[in-house]
Design an enzyme around this catalytic site. Structure first.
Site, mmCIF file in Angstrom:
data_model
loop_
_atom_site.group_PDB
_atom_site.id
_atom_site.type_symbol
_atom_site.label_atom_id
_atom_site.label_comp_id
_atom_site.label_asym_id
_atom_site.label_seq_id
_atom_site.Cartn_x
_atom_site.Cartn_y
_atom_site.Cartn_z
ATOM 1 N N GLU A 156 0.830 -1.206 0.000
ATOM 2 C CA GLU A 156 0.000 0.000 0.000
ATOM 3 C C GLU A 156 0.861 1.252 0.000
ATOM 4 O OE1 GLU A 156 -4.008 -1.659 2.135
ATOM 5 O OE2 GLU A 156 -2.589 -0.692 3.464
ATOM 6 N N CYS A 203 3.419 8.662 0.765
ATOM 7 C CA CYS A 203 3.963 7.777 1.790
ATOM 8 C C CYS A 203 4.095 6.405 1.143
ATOM 9 C CB CYS A 203 2.969 7.767 2.947
ATOM 10 S SG CYS A 203 3.424 6.662 4.263
ATOM 11 N N CYS A 224 6.261 -6.274 7.721
ATOM 12 C CA CYS A 224 7.452 -5.852 8.465
ATOM 13 C C CYS A 224 7.752 -6.917 9.517
ATOM 14 C CB CYS A 224 7.224 -4.497 9.131
ATOM 15 S SG CYS A 224 8.692 -3.894 10.000
ATOM 16 N N CYS A 226 6.716 -3.884 16.108
ATOM 17 C CA CYS A 226 6.383 -2.850 17.110
ATOM 18 C C CYS A 226 4.928 -3.084 17.522
ATOM 19 C CB CYS A 226 6.560 -1.459 16.532
ATOM 20 S SG CYS A 226 8.233 -1.168 15.918
ATOM 21 N N GLY A 269 6.635 -1.403 6.243
ATOM 22 C CA GLY A 269 8.007 -1.896 6.273
ATOM 23 C C GLY A 269 9.030 -0.960 6.867
ATOM 24 N N SER A 317 12.249 7.110 7.104
ATOM 25 C CA SER A 317 11.859 6.945 8.513
ATOM 26 C C SER A 317 12.305 5.562 8.977
ATOM 27 C CB SER A 317 10.335 7.077 8.631
ATOM 28 O OG SER A 317 9.916 6.813 9.948
ATOM 29 N N CYS A 330 -0.853 6.283 9.788
ATOM 30 C CA CYS A 330 0.364 5.603 10.244
ATOM 31 C C CYS A 330 0.004 4.317 10.977
ATOM 32 C CB CYS A 330 1.113 6.464 11.247
ATOM 33 S SG CYS A 330 1.964 7.834 10.535
HETATM 34 N N1 SAH Z 1 9.398 1.294 9.845
HETATM 35 C C1 SAH Z 1 9.571 2.698 9.803
HETATM 36 C C2 SAH Z 1 8.660 3.413 8.831
HETATM 37 C C3 SAH Z 1 7.243 2.938 8.724
HETATM 38 S S1 SAH Z 1 6.208 3.247 10.118
HETATM 39 C C4 SAH Z 1 9.445 3.281 11.198
HETATM 40 O O1 SAH Z 1 9.019 2.572 12.099
HETATM 41 O O2 SAH Z 1 9.819 4.440 11.356
HETATM 42 C C5 SAH Z 1 5.934 4.990 9.972
HETATM 43 C C6 SAH Z 1 5.579 5.667 11.268
HETATM 44 O O3 SAH Z 1 4.295 5.261 11.744
HETATM 45 C C7 SAH Z 1 6.559 5.369 12.387
HETATM 46 O O4 SAH Z 1 6.944 6.552 13.038
HETATM 47 C C8 SAH Z 1 5.735 4.487 13.277
HETATM 48 O O5 SAH Z 1 6.189 4.493 14.593
HETATM 49 C C9 SAH Z 1 4.375 5.068 13.145
HETATM 50 N N2 SAH Z 1 3.290 4.188 13.595
HETATM 51 C C10 SAH Z 1 3.233 2.850 13.510
HETATM 52 N N3 SAH Z 1 2.064 2.399 14.027
HETATM 53 C C11 SAH Z 1 1.375 3.477 14.437
HETATM 54 C C12 SAH Z 1 0.089 3.655 15.022
HETATM 55 N N4 SAH Z 1 -0.712 2.633 15.286
HETATM 56 N N5 SAH Z 1 -0.302 4.913 15.300
HETATM 57 C C13 SAH Z 1 0.500 5.965 15.012
HETATM 58 N N6 SAH Z 1 1.712 5.852 14.462
HETATM 59 C C14 SAH Z 1 2.146 4.619 14.166
HETATM 60 FE FE1 SF4 Z 2 7.854 -2.107 11.252
HETATM 61 FE FE2 SF4 Z 2 7.896 0.598 11.471
HETATM 62 FE FE3 SF4 Z 2 5.659 -0.844 12.034
HETATM 63 FE FE4 SF4 Z 2 7.784 -1.002 13.662
HETATM 64 S S1 SF4 Z 2 6.523 0.835 13.247
HETATM 65 S S2 SF4 Z 2 6.531 -2.735 12.947
HETATM 66 S S3 SF4 Z 2 9.447 -0.861 12.207
HETATM 67 S S4 SF4 Z 2 6.633 -0.629 10.048
#
Ligand code: SAH
Ligand code: SF4
Length: 363
Positions: A100, A113, A120, A124, A171, A201, A344
């Site tokens: 996506e 984006c 991934c 997290c 990812g 990022s 996000c």
């Molecule tokens: N893997 C990279 C980039 C993709 S995630 C990273 O982690 O930076 C892009 C952003 O979305 C990151 O800052 C991540 O922490 C945030 N993110 C992930 N899940 C989220 C959520 N449920 N609510 C808000 N931000 C989130």
């Molecule tokens: Fe992967 Fe970024 Fe999501 Fe963490 S926040 S699981 S590194 S995509």
């Protein structure tokens, strides 16, 4: 993904010099003039999606090009438009994998984006892509095609030109370094996207940040922190175990020294988990040496995780504590496209969610 030896080369995934070499060889073999290679590239980089568009080549050349090379690694399968103007694409890859990307209009900007991996592996705990799990690495062609085809879509739908690219889709870009670095070069030197308009990022892959510091492109760096100390970060971001905060901070210092730029931090605000005033003070202490911008992102809800976004007044208080030292600037990022699960952390194949729900019902 295994690619049969005789399958066409994805032209979009070659760095411009390599693409020129491959095309020059191709035309030499056919006994055609060298300048044809440049003619092809003059179509590829503004964004040609097929060889048929290259009207200054003969039909025979176009057909032969189509047998040796491919220009179309992604097929748009679903396009969803949010009430706030955000547009999400679901692209189908040649092997059936789905990824996506999201177009986000704001004021005079249009941000794309894009995804760097299908899924991934880093898990997290607040992230839908993390819950989806790792499917496979994307190729450089698949990363660049998200940009090329989104440019076309935006033009055709009155959204204007894409002004910024952020690697914040599915990812972890620095866990897929070679294709991502090649894509940065292709976007910058092929498609002429200013490196300052591209943000990578990362959740904090230390060798990747150090590599980025050595690369020629002056792209921006955003680091997703979510916690100012090892103990709390470990509960949110499993990669903290492998690359703990002191190592991460060292790598950021190296990047800042090499590039002379400001780093940005991302901090997802989760109610009663990482949003206390004491943590704001600790965060300010940790990052103030960089005089950074900190983006506070209210957590976007994802299925099967009970956490909620911090309430607005808690975020406001956190922000003012952060900024108290005068050395940190903070801004609250409003969620965009959450009605179409484009915000996000919400990017994963919707079919997967249906599958998960069915499994949950069955058990
Ligand atoms: N893997 C990279 C980039 C993709 S995630 C990273 O982690 O930076 C892009 C952003 O979305 C990151 O800052 C991540 O922490 C945030 N993110 C992930 N899940 C989220 C959520 N449920 N609510 C808000 N931000 C989130
Ligand atoms: Fe992967 Fe970024 Fe999501 Fe963490 S926040 S699981 S590194 S995509």
């Amino acid at each position: 993904m295994t690619i049969p030896a005789d399958s066409p080369t994805p032209l979009l995934g070659l760095e411009p010099e390599a693409a020129r070499t491959a095309l020059t060889e191709f035309f030499a073999e056919r006994g055609e003039r060298r300048y044809r290679a440049d003619q092809v590239l003059e179509w590829v980089y503004p964004g040609a999606q097929t060889f048929d568009e290259m009207t200054n080549l003969t039909k025979a050349s176009r057909e032969a090009l189509g047998r040796r090379f491919t220009l179309a690694p992604l097929v748009p399968e679903v396009v969803q438009r949010s009430n706030d103007g955000t547009v999400k694409h679901l692209w189908r890859c040649p092997d059936g994998e789905a990824i996506e990307s999201v177009l986000i209009p704001a004021d005079d900007r249009l941000t794309l984006c894009l995804s760097s991996q299908a899924g991934c592996a880093l898990g997290c705990v607040f992230c839908g892509t993390g819950a989806y799990g790792f499917r496979r690495q994307l190729t450089a062609a698949e990363i660049v095609a998200q940009y090329r085809d989104s440019v076309r879509y935006a033009q055709a739908h009155g959204m204007g030109a894409i002004t910024n690219i952020v690697f914040m889709g599915m990812g972890e870009p620095l866990a897929n370094p070679e294709p991502v670095f090649a894509a940065l070069t292709i976007l910058n030197r092929g498609f002429r996207v200013g490196a300052r308009h591209i943000t990578v990022s990362t959740v904090g892959i230390v060798p990747g940040i150090r590599e980025l510091a050595r690369r020629p492109e002056q792209v921006r760096l955003a680091v997703s922190l979510h916690a100012p100390n090892h103990k709390l970060r470990l509960t949110l971001v499993p990669v903290e175990k492998r690359y703990p905060l002191p190592q991460l901070m060292d790598a950021i210092r190296e990047w800042v020294r090499a590039k002379g730029k400001r780093v940005t931090f991302e901090y997802t605000m989760i109610q009663d988990v990482n949003d206390s005033p004491a943590l704001a003070d600790e965060l300010a202490e940790l990052v103030c040496e960089f005089h950074p911008l900190v983006n506070l992102i209210p957590m976007n809800p994802i299925p099967f995780v009970g956490w909620r976004p911090s309430p607005p007044e808690v975020i406001a208080q956190f922000r003012s504590r952060l900024e108290r030292s005068g050395r940190v600037r903070a801004r609250v990022r409003s969620p965009r496209g959450s009605d179409i699960a484009a915000a996000c952390g919400q990017l994963y194949n919707q079919a997967y969610e249906k599958g998960l729900a069915a499994t949950a019902r069955a058990s």
